[in-house]
Design a protein around this motif. Structure first.
Motif: not given
Length: 311
Positions: A272-283, A148-157
């Protein structure tokens, strides 16, 4: 009815409380003596948004974890084989139930949590999770082979992640097939035993940066929190076995979360969208495969979504 039969019926009823994408409940179960056979049900697959069956198998994995936890409450030891037949892709798992020791405190707590777990799509308290709570939730995911990778409110991503969520939802809203599929499983009739009733969809957020999914059929609007914890569940690979692993990890962490009075809701469209799923990994600079994006926080206890009869 003998003792084993009654135990199995209770196990199946508990297992069916598992979360599933749009409450499709895409599983089928057969019982032969002490053996439970779990299959995916392609008739309940979201064929447009989930053509590979990734979310279907995640849902089945969540069912499997509930069955394991419920079996321990019955003092049975579940011996599980995941995807045991290469030539039978719909066979998710077999579970042999043998006599076992009495459950320990942690096992009982997990089993009791099954009935308390809900998906909550209303605004949460405007605060992130306490560090020790998040640590326990993360560990429960790792115990099943995911992380599990947390994404906290203070994180720029975080802002970029929410931008991808809204982009995916916007693209899906422009797709007639995607709209039709979502509407077929949401805002459902009151007498249906599957899908998400309109009163449980939650209001639409007034702020695009709110960490919550926007449903086409949502009624009303609300100001959502900005500081709850977001988190991404991921697995080492992206195979059907990884998807079942993701489902078991997801349900384990959700049951641990509810013991701390922490609820979750999910943003599935971005994955579910292959493009945004790929972009999420990048971000998120992620080499592994993203499987579920969620928000975690404190809220009132909602009503459970309906369930098909089981057991």
């Amino acid at each position: 009815m003998d003792v084993v039969d009654s135990r199995v019926k209770r196990i199946l009823r508990a297992a069916a409380s598992a979360p599933s994408v749009n409450n499709t409940q895409p599983w089928q179960v057969e019982v032969a003596g002490r053996t439970v056979v779990l299959r995916a049900d392609p008739a309940r697959q979201l064929h447009h948004s989930d053509p590979l069956g990734r979310e279907m198998l995640i849902s089945c994995g969540a069912y499997l974890f509930n069955a394991r936890a419920a079996a321990r409450r019955e003092s049975l030891s579940p011996a599980v084989r995941v995807l045991p037949e290469r030539d039978d892709p719909l066979l998710v798992a077999t579970m042999q139930l043998d006599p076992g020791p009495a459950p320990n405190t942690d096992e009982l707590e997990l089993a009791v949590a099954i009935a308390r777990r809900r998906t909550s799509r209303v605004p949460f308290d405007d605060q992130p999770l306490f560090t020790d709570v998040l640590t326990d939730i993360q560990q429960s995911a790792r115990d099943e082979g995911a992380d599990l990778r947390p994404i906290q409110p203070s994180e720029p991503a975080r802002e970029e992640v929410m931008g991808l969520v809204r982009r995916a939802e916007s693209l899906a809203a422009e797709d007639p097939a995607a709209r039709g599929e979502e509407l077929a499983w949401t805002a459902t009739d009151a007498d249906r035993a599957d899908g998400i009733p309109v009163d449980l969809l939650g209001p639409a957020p007034v702020d695009d940066g709110a960490p919550v999914r926007q449903f086409l059929a949502s009624r009303g609007s609300a100001q959502f929190e900005q500081h709850s914890t977001m988190a991404l569940l991921f697995t080492p690979g992206d195979t059907p076995r990884d998807w079942v692993t993701a489902g078991q990890s997801l349900e384990h962490l959700l049951l641990v979360a509810i013991t701390y009075f922490v609820h979750a809701s999910f943003a599935t469209t971005v994955l579910e969208n292959p493009t945004t799923r790929h972009d999420l990994r990048r971000v998120l600079s992620l080499d592994e495969a993203p499987q579920m994006l969620m928000r975690l926080g404190y809220s009132s206890l909602p009503r459970h979504t309906p369930r098909l009869r089981s057991g």
